[in-house]
Design an enzyme around this catalytic site. Structure first.
Site, short mmCIF file in Angstrom:
data_model
loop_
_atom_site.label_atom_id
_atom_site.label_comp_id
_atom_site.label_asym_id
_atom_site.label_seq_id
_atom_site.Cartn_x
_atom_site.Cartn_y
_atom_site.Cartn_z
N HIS A 205 0.79 -1.23 0.00
CA HIS A 205 0.00 0.00 0.00
C HIS A 205 0.82 1.28 0.00
CE1 HIS A 205 1.10 0.31 4.18
NE2 HIS A 205 0.58 1.52 4.20
C1 UD1 Z 1 -2.20 6.13 5.22
C2 UD1 Z 1 -0.88 6.66 5.79
C3 UD1 Z 1 0.14 5.54 5.82
C4 UD1 Z 1 -0.40 4.34 6.58
C5 UD1 Z 1 -1.72 3.91 5.95
C6 UD1 Z 1 -2.33 2.75 6.68
C7 UD1 Z 1 -0.40 9.04 5.30
C8 UD1 Z 1 0.48 9.95 4.55
N1 UD1 Z 1 -0.32 7.73 4.96
O1 UD1 Z 1 -1.96 5.74 3.89
O2 UD1 Z 1 1.31 6.01 6.48
O3 UD1 Z 1 0.53 3.29 6.51
O4 UD1 Z 1 -2.63 5.03 5.98
O5 UD1 Z 1 -3.40 2.21 5.97
O6 UD1 Z 1 -1.11 9.46 6.18
N2 UD1 Z 1 -9.01 5.25 0.53
C9 UD1 Z 1 -10.23 4.62 0.47
N3 UD1 Z 1 -10.95 4.45 1.63
C10 UD1 Z 1 -10.47 4.90 2.83
C11 UD1 Z 1 -9.25 5.57 2.88
C12 UD1 Z 1 -8.53 5.73 1.73
O7 UD1 Z 1 -10.67 4.21 -0.59
O8 UD1 Z 1 -11.17 4.69 3.85
C13 UD1 Z 1 -8.23 5.39 -0.72
C14 UD1 Z 1 -8.47 6.69 -1.43
O9 UD1 Z 1 -8.36 6.47 -2.78
C15 UD1 Z 1 -7.30 7.54 -0.96
C16 UD1 Z 1 -6.19 6.51 -0.85
O10 UD1 Z 1 -6.86 5.33 -0.40
O11 UD1 Z 1 -6.99 8.58 -1.83
C17 UD1 Z 1 -5.09 6.87 0.08
O12 UD1 Z 1 -5.61 7.10 1.38
P1 UD1 Z 1 -4.81 8.00 2.43
O13 UD1 Z 1 -5.54 8.05 3.71
O14 UD1 Z 1 -4.42 9.28 1.80
O15 UD1 Z 1 -3.45 7.22 2.66
P2 UD1 Z 1 -3.16 5.66 2.84
O16 UD1 Z 1 -2.59 5.16 1.58
O17 UD1 Z 1 -4.31 4.92 3.44
#
Ligand code: UD1
Length: 357
Positions: A205
């Site tokens: 991820h």
């Molecule tokens: C975040 C943390 C990472 C951690 C991870 C655990 C930051 C910079 N990164 O990464 O350090 O290891 O969480 O999981 O804070 N999305 C969904 N549903 C959700 C949440 C996210 O579909 O409930 C998708 C969206 O497309 C979003 C992408 O995941 O744009 C990234 O989500 P984001 O919260 O920005 O970062 P993570 O990759 O989850």
């Protein structure tokens, strides 16, 4: 003492669950759990709250996804309003996510003392969003709760020697506490037709592995090669789902992200775990399952030193496949205890309340 805890992502719910449980036994502490809403999907948030027996958040800010600047900026504004309303004496944040950054910055701007769990953890790669978050949080926090001696040494090197306590890793407490619950309740192996020791568990991820299509394609092809020898099951983080070239790459068992109890069960039953997550790497280690870390470096170097994980930079399909297949024959030695003895939550609470011996 009024304490505000700011969480927002899956790994933070795991850590907060244990500390909140320890805090509930303290009548002198009133904790308010603020959820930024960075993670909002049921698999990343809802199931986690129920699996971890963590009550619903007291404050839900519903921020959701977005570019880092916009996401962090929106959080900063709403966390500040919440803190102004709650008037806590201290603000507690966990780890290295944008939610931790926003929580720490909002508190620091209001001159509220910040406590940081997982302080001092470093990858040495400043381009990683998590590394920037960690450094900023550690430099505005007053109470630095480090998981290991190495993390405390990093803080010392950065001139942050004061206010540091080595408390161990609260994720170890979580594995100890919920491992037996997972054993009793999870049916995921049967549900997916897996047998213990008969598959590789993969998770991917991190932005550096998902956002460059060539790197992600190399990981997928490497896993497909592994799958010609042993089954590969891959619970897919929603971030990765949207970036895969194919929804169902042939040969691999891709499943939607799973809850905490099922994840512990999948890790426990794996022959090898192949992951780019620091949390999954530690959970595998705590359950005595060897892993391959699909990265150029790791913050959790003690696990490499003890032989329980091997760094396999995902530079292409053959590197990924060879790294994982080699690990299948590996027999690491004694696990060692570089991250404490599973009592981190209690120690964290003692430091938060100033009641250390
Ligand atoms: C975040 C943390 C990472 C951690 C991870 C655990 C930051 C910079 N990164 O990464 O350090 O290891 O969480 O999981 O804070 N999305 C969904 N549903 C959700 C949440 C996210 O579909 O409930 C998708 C969206 O497309 C979003 C992408 O995941 O744009 C990234 O989500 P984001 O919260 O920005 O970062 P993570 O990759 O989850």
């Amino acid at each position: 003492m009024r304490l505000a805890t700011v969480v927002g992502t899956r790994p933070q719910f795991v850590k907060a669950a244990l500390v909140s449980e320890a805090l509930r036994s303290r009548p002198d502490v009133d904790e308010t759990l603020i959820h930024t809403g960075q993670h909002y999907d049921d698999a990343l948030a809802g199931i986690m709250f129920s699996d971890l027996e963590l009550g619903a958040p007291d404050v839900e800010l519903g921020i959701g996804s977005g570019p880092h600047g916009a996401q962090t900026g929106r959080m900063l504004e709403v966390v500040e309003s919440a803190l102004l309303r709650l008037q806590p004496h201290q603000v507690l944040v966990y780890g290295d996510t944008n939610s931790a950054l926003a929580g720490a910055l909002a508190a620091a701007k209001l001159a509220l003392p910040v406590a940081h769990v997982e302080a001092g953890v470093r990858s040495g790669r400043r381009f990683q969003p998590e590394e920037i978050n960690r450094i900023v949080v550690d430099h505005v926090a007053e109470l630095l709760l480090a998981p290991s001696a190495a993390a405390a040494a990093n803080l010392d090197r950065e001139g942050r020697g004061g206010g540091v306590a080595v408390v161990g890793d609260v994720m170890l407490d979580a594995v100890r506490r919920f491992g037996p619950v997972s054993e009793a309740r999870s049916t995921i192996l049967t549900d997916l037709g897996l047998s213990a020791g008969g598959y590789v568990l993969a998770t991917v991820h991190r932005a550096e592995n998902t956002d460059d299509p060539q790197v992600l394609a190399g990981i997928v092809a490497g896993l497909q090669h592994v799958a010609t020898e042993i089954g590969v099951v891959w619970p897919v983080h929603p971030r990765t789902t949207g970036l895969l070239a194919e929804e169902h790459p042939p040969g691999l068992l891709l499943v939607p992200a799973v809850g905490y109890l099922d994840m512990l069960a999948l890790e426990r039953g794996a022959a090898v775990v192949a992951t780019d997550s620091g949390g999954v790497q530690r959970e595998a280690f705590y359950q005595q399952v060897p892993s391959v870390t699909l990265r150029h470096e790791t913050e959790w170097t003690e696990i490499v030193d003890l032989g329980w994980t091997v760094l396999v930079p995902p530079t292409g399909p053959s590197a990924v496949a060879a790294g994982i297949l080699d690990a299948l024959g590996r027999r690491p030695g004694a696990a060692g205890t570089p991250y404490g003895d599973g009592t981190a939550a209690r120690e964290i609470v003692a430091h938060l309340t100033g009641s250390t011996a």
